[in-house]
Design a protein around this motif. Structure first.
Motif, short mmCIF file in Angstrom:
data_model
loop_
_atom_site.label_atom_id
_atom_site.label_comp_id
_atom_site.label_asym_id
_atom_site.label_seq_id
_atom_site.Cartn_x
_atom_site.Cartn_y
_atom_site.Cartn_z
N LEU A 198 0.83 -1.21 0.00
CA LEU A 198 0.00 0.00 0.00
C LEU A 198 0.87 1.26 0.00
O LEU A 198 0.60 2.22 -0.72
CB LEU A 198 -0.90 0.02 1.24
N LEU A 199 1.92 1.21 0.82
CA LEU A 199 2.82 2.38 0.88
C LEU A 199 3.54 2.58 -0.45
O LEU A 199 3.75 3.71 -0.89
CB LEU A 199 3.83 2.22 2.02
N THR A 200 3.91 1.47 -1.07
CA THR A 200 4.58 1.57 -2.37
C THR A 200 3.63 2.20 -3.38
O THR A 200 4.03 3.07 -4.17
CB THR A 200 4.99 0.17 -2.87
N ARG A 201 2.36 1.78 -3.30
CA ARG A 201 1.38 2.35 -4.22
C ARG A 201 1.23 3.86 -3.95
O ARG A 201 1.09 4.66 -4.84
CB ARG A 201 0.02 1.65 -4.03
N ARG A 202 1.30 4.22 -2.65
CA ARG A 202 1.17 5.64 -2.31
C ARG A 202 2.35 6.43 -2.89
O ARG A 202 2.18 7.49 -3.47
CB ARG A 202 1.15 5.78 -0.78
N VAL A 203 3.56 5.87 -2.70
CA VAL A 203 4.77 6.55 -3.21
C VAL A 203 4.69 6.67 -4.73
O VAL A 203 4.95 7.74 -5.30
CB VAL A 203 6.04 5.79 -2.77
N ASN A 204 4.30 5.58 -5.38
CA ASN A 204 4.20 5.61 -6.85
C ASN A 204 3.18 6.64 -7.32
O ASN A 204 3.41 7.37 -8.28
CB ASN A 204 3.83 4.24 -7.40
N THR A 205 2.06 6.71 -6.61
CA THR A 205 1.03 7.68 -6.99
C THR A 205 1.55 9.10 -6.81
O THR A 205 1.36 9.97 -7.66
CB THR A 205 -0.24 7.47 -6.13
N LEU A 206 2.24 9.32 -5.68
CA LEU A 206 2.80 10.67 -5.44
C LEU A 206 3.85 11.02 -6.49
O LEU A 206 3.92 12.16 -6.94
CB LEU A 206 3.41 10.73 -4.04
N GLU A 207 4.65 10.03 -6.86
CA GLU A 207 5.65 10.28 -7.92
C GLU A 207 4.95 10.69 -9.21
O GLU A 207 5.40 11.61 -9.90
CB GLU A 207 6.48 9.01 -8.17
N ASN A 208 3.87 10.01 -9.50
CA ASN A 208 3.12 10.36 -10.71
C ASN A 208 2.54 11.77 -10.60
O ASN A 208 2.56 12.54 -11.56
CB ASN A 208 1.99 9.36 -10.96
N ILE A 209 2.05 12.12 -9.41
CA ILE A 209 1.49 13.46 -9.22
C ILE A 209 2.58 14.51 -9.45
O ILE A 209 2.38 15.49 -10.17
CB ILE A 209 0.87 13.60 -7.81
N VAL A 210 3.74 14.27 -8.83
CA VAL A 210 4.85 15.21 -8.99
C VAL A 210 5.25 15.30 -10.47
O VAL A 210 5.49 16.40 -11.00
CB VAL A 210 6.05 14.78 -8.10
N GLY A 211 5.27 14.16 -11.14
CA GLY A 211 5.63 14.14 -12.56
C GLY A 211 4.66 14.99 -13.39
O GLY A 211 5.08 15.79 -14.22
N VAL A 212 3.38 14.83 -13.11
CA VAL A 212 2.37 15.59 -13.86
C VAL A 212 2.50 17.08 -13.54
O VAL A 212 2.43 17.94 -14.43
CB VAL A 212 0.94 15.08 -13.52
N GLN A 213 2.74 17.39 -12.26
CA GLN A 213 2.87 18.79 -11.86
C GLN A 213 4.07 19.44 -12.57
O GLN A 213 3.99 20.58 -13.04
CB GLN A 213 3.08 18.90 -10.35
N ARG A 214 5.15 18.69 -12.63
CA ARG A 214 6.36 19.25 -13.27
C ARG A 214 6.13 19.45 -14.76
O ARG A 214 6.56 20.45 -15.34
CB ARG A 214 7.56 18.33 -13.00
N ALA A 215 5.46 18.49 -15.37
CA ALA A 215 5.17 18.64 -16.81
C ALA A 215 4.28 19.85 -17.05
O ALA A 215 4.48 20.61 -18.01
CB ALA A 215 4.49 17.37 -17.32
N GLU A 216 3.32 20.07 -16.15
CA GLU A 216 2.42 21.20 -16.30
C GLU A 216 3.19 22.52 -16.14
O GLU A 216 2.98 23.48 -16.88
CB GLU A 216 1.28 21.11 -15.28
N LEU A 217 4.09 22.53 -15.16
CA LEU A 217 4.88 23.76 -14.95
C LEU A 217 5.75 24.05 -16.16
O LEU A 217 5.90 25.19 -16.58
CB LEU A 217 5.73 23.62 -13.68
N ALA A 218 6.32 22.99 -16.73
CA ALA A 218 7.15 23.17 -17.93
C ALA A 218 6.29 23.74 -19.05
O ALA A 218 6.72 24.63 -19.79
CB ALA A 218 7.76 21.84 -18.34
N ARG A 219 5.06 23.25 -19.15
CA ARG A 219 4.15 23.74 -20.19
C ARG A 219 3.85 25.22 -19.99
O ARG A 219 3.72 25.99 -20.93
CB ARG A 219 2.84 22.93 -20.14
N GLN A 220 3.79 25.64 -18.71
CA GLN A 220 3.50 27.04 -18.42
C GLN A 220 4.75 27.92 -18.52
O GLN A 220 4.69 29.11 -18.25
CB GLN A 220 2.90 27.16 -17.01
N GLY A 221 5.88 27.29 -18.84
CA GLY A 221 7.10 28.07 -19.02
C GLY A 221 7.98 28.13 -17.80
O GLY A 221 8.94 28.89 -17.74
N TYR A 222 7.66 27.33 -16.79
CA TYR A 222 8.47 27.34 -15.57
C TYR A 222 9.58 26.30 -15.66
O TYR A 222 9.71 25.48 -14.78
CB TYR A 222 7.59 26.99 -14.37
N HIS A 223 10.38 26.37 -16.70
CA HIS A 223 11.43 25.35 -16.84
C HIS A 223 12.38 25.39 -15.66
O HIS A 223 12.89 24.38 -15.23
CB HIS A 223 12.18 25.53 -18.15
#
Lengths: 239, 207
Positions: A198-223
């Protein structure tokens, strides 16, 4: 003349029925059999198992809820000045807070992908100790990733793209379910392996959230904000 | 059996839902998703439609939870919404054309052998008779309540219930006859009996 099924149903459900009908059912084999069958059918229906909806229903539901709320919420557009101020403040906060909040190592670790839990057989006590170490490590990563995700969430001031929004909604719903499972169960009653899964799933989900957030920031020009890892923060501090 | 009243939802969860807290949503969903889905599946006879009913129900529950005052158990409120959503699906022209009534084989997460025959019989009933049967015999609705939710008369509800039971009894007897025929060595076309048909007057034939 046999008793009608409507009357038999009323008798079954305890409604007042003509006494002649009751007497007939007592004496008539056919009506008595049918009466018993009505009882049996209802019991069989009551005994049918409960079924679960498709696993993706909750994620779809969360997505729809966000859309419903957005449809009624006033739209807010960020002004250029707000962008600049927000960006400056957040950069300063990110550079100051992350290293101080203890461990860059944890942040770095947090951003390192976690291997999926395997179905390793566990019998010796040493394995339990390994599980406990693994659990602490996962808890650490999970907390660090959550901190990163919270800070990244502060950065974007523009409207996120709809695909980002959908992905984040689904991932947050997934995270909520994992958290619910973690909270609902008594941790001590959990087999360590299951807890770690369960904890591994939580970490993986959070990693995915961070990944999506970073991609979104890059899209907004926050390289520049991909510098949230410890090494990049250090790099920035030497400027 | 109906599981709408089996769960005790804490006030903290309800206030979390009112504030839009995702984990409170998850808890409410996890408490009621099975009863809602089961009810929807029994009424509509289709898994995809039942999934849709679950979504529609929870959207309404979660967006209107501020209006829930706690006078009745939360389960009763959720069930009322679920019944309305499922019946709305049955009334929709799309559903009436039968596009969503494709035979749908259920997958159980527990022992399948227990009640498959009954499930098959339920699937064979028409949607209206099946809904009345389920609402009355399982959910405990009175004929008056059924008449109100279905926008029909009390006698309509009574006659649908009688018809549903007559058919279930007839099919049960056919199965019994089948078992006896097998014992006697008479071959019975079992495959036809197990077809999940929505037809209102299915016929089982001895080949």
């Amino acid at each position: 003349m046999h008793v009608k099924i409507e009357q038999l149903l009323e008798m079954r459900d305890g409604a007042p029925v003509d006494s002649a009908a009751i007497r007939h059912v007592e004496l008539c084999d056919s009506c008595s059999r049918q009466f018993k069958q009505l009882h049996k059918s209802r019991q069989a229906l009551l005994d049918l198992p409960q079924l679960a909806p498709s696993p993706q229903v909750f994620a779809q539901l969360s997505k729809r809820l966000v859309n419903e709320r957005r449809a009624y919420a006033p739209r807010r557009r960020a002004q250029p000045l707000q962008w600049a101020v927000a960006a400056t403040v957040v950069v300063a906060l990110a550079l100051w807070m992350v290293p101080q909040s203890t461990d860059r190592q944890a942040i770095e670790k947090a951003l390192t992908p976690v291997a999926q839990e395997g179905g390793v057989s566990r019998s010796a006590p040493i394995v339990a100790a390994v599980d406990s170490v693994k659990r602490d490590e996962l808890l650490g990563r999970s907390a660090a990733l959550e901190a990163v995700a919270e800070q990244l969430a502060l950065l974007g001031t523009g409207e996120p793209s709809s695909s980002t929004d959908e992905a984040l909604t689904a991932l947050e719903a997934q995270l909520a379910l994992v958290d619910y499972n973690l909270n609902a169960a008594q941790i001590d009653q959990y087999v360590p392996t299951e807890l770690n899964a369960l904890l591994t799933r939580r970490v993986n989900t959070l990693e995915n959230i961070v990944g999506v957030q970073r991609a979104e920031l890059a899209r907004q020009g926050y390289h520049g904000f991909q510098v949230m890892t410890a090494s990049n923060i250090e790099e920035n501090q030497t400027w | 059996m109906s599981g709408f009243f089996a769960n005790n939802i804490e006030e903290a969860v309800l206030s979390g839902c009112r504030e839009g807290d995702n984990s409170a949503h998850a808890q409410l969903f996890s408490a009621f998703s099975k009863p809602v889905f089961t009810l929807a599946l029994r009424l509509t006879g289709s898994r995809p439609v039942a999934d849709e009913v679950v979504q529609d129900t929870f959207i309404e529950v979660l967006t209107k939870i501020a209006q829930y005052r706690g006078d009745a158990p939360i389960g009763a409120w959720v069930r009322r919404i679920a019944v309305n959503k499922a019946l709305a699906q049955l009334r929709s022209p799309w559903h009436k054309r039968g596009e969503s009534l494709a035979p749908d084989i259920e997958t159980y997460d527990i022992d399948q052998s227990v009640s498959m025959d009954l499930v098959t019989c339920l699937q064979r009933l028409g949607p209206t008779a099946r809904s009345v049967l389920w609402l009355h015999d399982v959910e405990g609705y009175t004929h008056k309540e059924i008449a109100a939710v279905m926008e029909k008369t009390v006698s309509f509800s009574k006659s649908q219930l009688s018809r549903a039971h007559q058919r279930l009894n007839a099919w049960a007897n056919t199965d019994e006859a089948d078992a006896q025929a097998s014992k006697r060595g008479t071959k019975f076309d079992k495959s036809r009996a197990s077809v999940l048909s929505i037809s209102s007057s299915p016929k089982l034939t001895v080949s």
